[in-house]
Write a protein that holds these residues in place. Structure first.
Motif, PDB file in Angstrom:
ATOM      1  N   TYR A   1       0.765  -1.087  -0.079  1.00 43.42           N
ATOM      2  CA  TYR A   1       0.036   0.033   0.089  1.00 43.42           C
ATOM      3  C   TYR A   1       0.889   1.252   0.063  1.00 43.42           C
ATOM      4  O   TYR A   1       2.022   1.200   0.234  1.00 43.42           O
ATOM      5  CB  TYR A   1      -0.925   0.065   1.280  1.00 43.42           C
ATOM      6  CG  TYR A   1      -1.749  -1.043   1.357  1.00 43.42           C
ATOM      7  CD1 TYR A   1      -1.601  -2.357   1.388  1.00 43.42           C
ATOM      8  CD2 TYR A   1      -3.379  -0.818   0.878  1.00 43.42           C
ATOM      9  CE1 TYR A   1      -2.459  -3.526   1.348  1.00 43.42           C
ATOM     10  CE2 TYR A   1      -4.255  -1.926   0.935  1.00 43.42           C
ATOM     11  CZ  TYR A   1      -3.746  -3.177   1.134  1.00 43.42           C
ATOM     12  OH  TYR A   1      -4.813  -4.238   1.148  1.00 43.42           O
ATOM     13  N   ARG A   2       0.501   2.231  -0.401  1.00 44.03           N
ATOM     14  CA  ARG A   2       1.129   3.623  -0.486  1.00 44.03           C
ATOM     15  C   ARG A   2       0.380   4.907  -0.010  1.00 44.03           C
ATOM     16  O   ARG A   2      -0.927   4.811  -0.088  1.00 44.03           O
ATOM     17  CB  ARG A   2       1.703   3.754  -1.647  1.00 44.03           C
ATOM     18  CG  ARG A   2       0.666   4.219  -2.746  1.00 44.03           C
ATOM     19  CD  ARG A   2       1.317   4.320  -4.127  1.00 44.03           C
ATOM     20  NE  ARG A   2       0.426   4.682  -4.968  1.00 44.03           N
ATOM     21  CZ  ARG A   2       0.678   4.752  -6.450  1.00 44.03           C
ATOM     22  NH1 ARG A   2       1.864   4.209  -6.824  1.00 44.03           N
ATOM     23  NH2 ARG A   2      -0.118   5.083  -7.056  1.00 44.03           N
ATOM     24  N   ARG A   3       1.193   5.736   0.817  1.00 41.87           N
ATOM     25  CA  ARG A   3       0.484   7.005   1.143  1.00 41.87           C
ATOM     26  C   ARG A   3       1.207   8.171   0.477  1.00 41.87           C
ATOM     27  O   ARG A   3       2.445   8.138   0.808  1.00 41.87           O
ATOM     28  CB  ARG A   3       0.312   7.117   2.642  1.00 41.87           C
ATOM     29  CG  ARG A   3      -0.293   8.341   3.222  1.00 41.87           C
ATOM     30  CD  ARG A   3      -0.335   8.655   4.626  1.00 41.87           C
ATOM     31  NE  ARG A   3      -1.324   7.577   5.031  1.00 41.87           N
ATOM     32  CZ  ARG A   3      -1.432   7.005   6.308  1.00 41.87           C
ATOM     33  NH1 ARG A   3      -0.420   7.254   6.971  1.00 41.87           N
ATOM     34  NH2 ARG A   3      -2.287   6.610   6.756  1.00 41.87           N
ATOM     35  N   ALA A   4       0.756   8.912  -0.302  1.00 41.91           N
ATOM     36  CA  ALA A   4       1.399  10.068  -0.949  1.00 41.91           C
ATOM     37  C   ALA A   4       0.918  11.439  -0.033  1.00 41.91           C
ATOM     38  O   ALA A   4       0.118  11.340   0.778  1.00 41.91           O
ATOM     39  CB  ALA A   4       0.769  10.069  -2.369  1.00 41.91           C
ATOM     40  N   PRO A   5       1.943  12.326  -0.124  1.00 41.34           N
ATOM     41  CA  PRO A   5       1.719  13.308   0.503  1.00 41.34           C
ATOM     42  C   PRO A   5       0.210  13.909   0.616  1.00 41.34           C
ATOM     43  O   PRO A   5       0.047  14.206  -0.503  1.00 41.34           O
ATOM     44  CB  PRO A   5       2.949  14.382   0.267  1.00 41.34           C
ATOM     45  CG  PRO A   5       3.746  13.506  -0.346  1.00 41.34           C
ATOM     46  CD  PRO A   5       3.060  12.330  -1.154  1.00 41.34           C
ATOM     47  N   GLY A   6      -0.264  14.269   1.651  1.00 41.62           N
ATOM     48  CA  GLY A   6      -1.422  15.017   1.816  1.00 41.62           C
ATOM     49  C   GLY A   6      -2.621  13.981   1.307  1.00 41.62           C
ATOM     50  O   GLY A   6      -3.769  14.439   1.205  1.00 41.62           O
ATOM     51  N   LYS A   7      -2.369  12.479   1.294  1.00 37.58           N
ATOM     52  CA  LYS A   7      -3.496  11.638   0.831  1.00 37.58           C
ATOM     53  C   LYS A   7      -3.409  10.681   1.649  1.00 37.58           C
ATOM     54  O   LYS A   7      -2.820  10.302   2.343  1.00 37.58           O
ATOM     55  CB  LYS A   7      -3.112  11.288  -0.757  1.00 37.58           C
ATOM     56  CG  LYS A   7      -3.122  12.143  -1.700  1.00 37.58           C
ATOM     57  CD  LYS A   7      -3.042  11.574  -3.153  1.00 37.58           C
ATOM     58  CE  LYS A   7      -3.182  12.697  -4.376  1.00 37.58           C
ATOM     59  NZ  LYS A   7      -3.229  12.202  -5.563  1.00 37.58           N
ATOM     60  N   GLU A   8      -4.598   9.806   1.566  1.00 35.65           N
ATOM     61  CA  GLU A   8      -4.877   8.743   2.368  1.00 35.65           C
ATOM     62  C   GLU A   8      -4.010   7.353   1.943  1.00 35.65           C
ATOM     63  O   GLU A   8      -3.668   7.342   0.682  1.00 35.65           O
ATOM     64  CB  GLU A   8      -6.280   8.229   2.527  1.00 35.65           C
ATOM     65  CG  GLU A   8      -7.087   9.414   3.002  1.00 35.65           C
ATOM     66  CD  GLU A   8      -8.478   8.933   3.943  1.00 35.65           C
ATOM     67  OE1 GLU A   8      -8.751  10.036   4.487  1.00 35.65           O
ATOM     68  OE2 GLU A   8      -8.718   7.604   3.916  1.00 35.65           O
TER      69      GLU A   8
ATOM     70  N   THR B   1       5.191   8.837  -6.184  1.00 41.67           N
ATOM     71  CA  THR B   1       5.904   9.375  -4.944  1.00 41.67           C
ATOM     72  C   THR B   1       5.038   9.179  -3.764  1.00 41.67           C
ATOM     73  O   THR B   1       3.907   9.561  -3.835  1.00 41.67           O
ATOM     74  CB  THR B   1       6.322  10.633  -5.051  1.00 41.67           C
ATOM     75  OG1 THR B   1       7.293  10.989  -5.991  1.00 41.67           O
ATOM     76  CG2 THR B   1       6.912  11.385  -3.753  1.00 41.67           C
ATOM     77  N   ALA B   2       5.295   8.243  -2.717  1.00 42.84           N
ATOM     78  CA  ALA B   2       4.761   7.893  -1.671  1.00 42.84           C
ATOM     79  C   ALA B   2       5.689   7.048  -0.662  1.00 42.84           C
ATOM     80  O   ALA B   2       6.707   6.614  -0.965  1.00 42.84           O
ATOM     81  CB  ALA B   2       3.654   7.223  -2.010  1.00 42.84           C
ATOM     82  N   VAL B   3       5.137   7.004   0.498  1.00 45.41           N
ATOM     83  CA  VAL B   3       5.726   6.035   1.781  1.00 45.41           C
ATOM     84  C   VAL B   3       4.875   4.599   1.065  1.00 45.41           C
ATOM     85  O   VAL B   3       3.718   4.679   1.164  1.00 45.41           O
ATOM     86  CB  VAL B   3       5.456   6.395   2.934  1.00 45.41           C
ATOM     87  CG1 VAL B   3       6.070   5.468   3.755  1.00 45.41           C
ATOM     88  CG2 VAL B   3       6.127   7.737   3.232  1.00 45.41           C
ATOM     89  N   TYR B   4       5.643   3.648   0.748  1.00 46.91           N
ATOM     90  CA  TYR B   4       5.158   2.352   0.655  1.00 46.91           C
ATOM     91  C   TYR B   4       5.298   1.501   1.659  1.00 46.91           C
ATOM     92  O   TYR B   4       6.071   1.210   2.521  1.00 46.91           O
ATOM     93  CB  TYR B   4       6.075   1.661  -0.698  1.00 46.91           C
ATOM     94  CG  TYR B   4       5.615   2.398  -1.909  1.00 46.91           C
ATOM     95  CD1 TYR B   4       5.941   3.575  -2.383  1.00 46.91           C
ATOM     96  CD2 TYR B   4       4.908   1.612  -2.967  1.00 46.91           C
ATOM     97  CE1 TYR B   4       5.497   4.334  -3.489  1.00 46.91           C
ATOM     98  CE2 TYR B   4       4.482   2.139  -4.061  1.00 46.91           C
ATOM     99  CZ  TYR B   4       4.797   3.431  -4.338  1.00 46.91           C
ATOM    100  OH  TYR B   4       4.426   4.305  -5.640  1.00 46.91           O
ATOM    101  N   TYR B   5       4.198   0.837   2.042  1.00 46.38           N
ATOM    102  CA  TYR B   5       4.009   0.005   3.074  1.00 46.38           C
ATOM    103  C   TYR B   5       3.669  -1.426   2.981  1.00 46.38           C
ATOM    104  O   TYR B   5       2.829  -1.683   1.881  1.00 46.38           O
ATOM    105  CB  TYR B   5       2.905   0.370   4.109  1.00 46.38           C
ATOM    106  CG  TYR B   5       3.088   2.114   4.847  1.00 46.38           C
ATOM    107  CD1 TYR B   5       2.568   3.082   3.991  1.00 46.38           C
ATOM    108  CD2 TYR B   5       3.658   1.891   6.038  1.00 46.38           C
ATOM    109  CE1 TYR B   5       2.813   4.207   4.431  1.00 46.38           C
ATOM    110  CE2 TYR B   5       3.696   3.350   6.517  1.00 46.38           C
ATOM    111  CZ  TYR B   5       3.459   4.294   5.960  1.00 46.38           C
ATOM    112  OH  TYR B   5       3.588   5.619   6.157  1.00 46.38           O
TER     113      TYR B   5
END
Length: 115
Positions: A37-44, A90-94
């Motif tokens: 899963y991923r979370r981009a800046p300012g997004k869920e 671009t995001a944090v990938y979990y």
């Protein structure tokens, strides 16, 4: 308990490739689903891809044809190969592992696509 440790990620130019991996340890059952899963800046946080212990794979529409998820024979490591990367990736990938109704998450690894 289950521990998930991600590796990989980093900075890449648009159109480039990157690989992230996740190693699971602890009380892992034979039947489970691992994924990203991923979370981009300012997004869920959003779904990217999953693979079951039976090798059933699902991708988000936004990454189909560009990302490939796989897992090793032991079923404890899942890898996401990301090609043709875009700035919107671009995001944090979990990393996530789910089994018997429980879900476990890794700490996340940053992927930045920028020129």
């Amino acid at each position: 308990q289950v521990q998930l440790v991600e590796s990989g990620g980093g900075l890449v130019q648009p159109g480039g490739s990157l690989r992230v991996s996740c190693a699971a340890s602890g009380s892992i059952l034979r039947l489970n689903t691992m994924g990203w899963y991923r979370r981009a800046p300012g997004k869920e946080r959003e779904f990217v891809a999953t693979i079951t212990s039976a090798a059933v794979i699902n991708y988000a529409d936004s990454v189909k044809g560009r990302f490939t998820i796989s897992r090793d024979n032991a079923g404890t490591t899942v890898t996401l190969q990301m090609n043709s990367l875009k700035p919107e990736d671009t995001a944090v990938y979990y990393c996530r592992l789910s089994q018997w109704g429980n879900a476990y998450w890794g700490q996340g690894t940053q992927v930045t696509v920028s020129s």
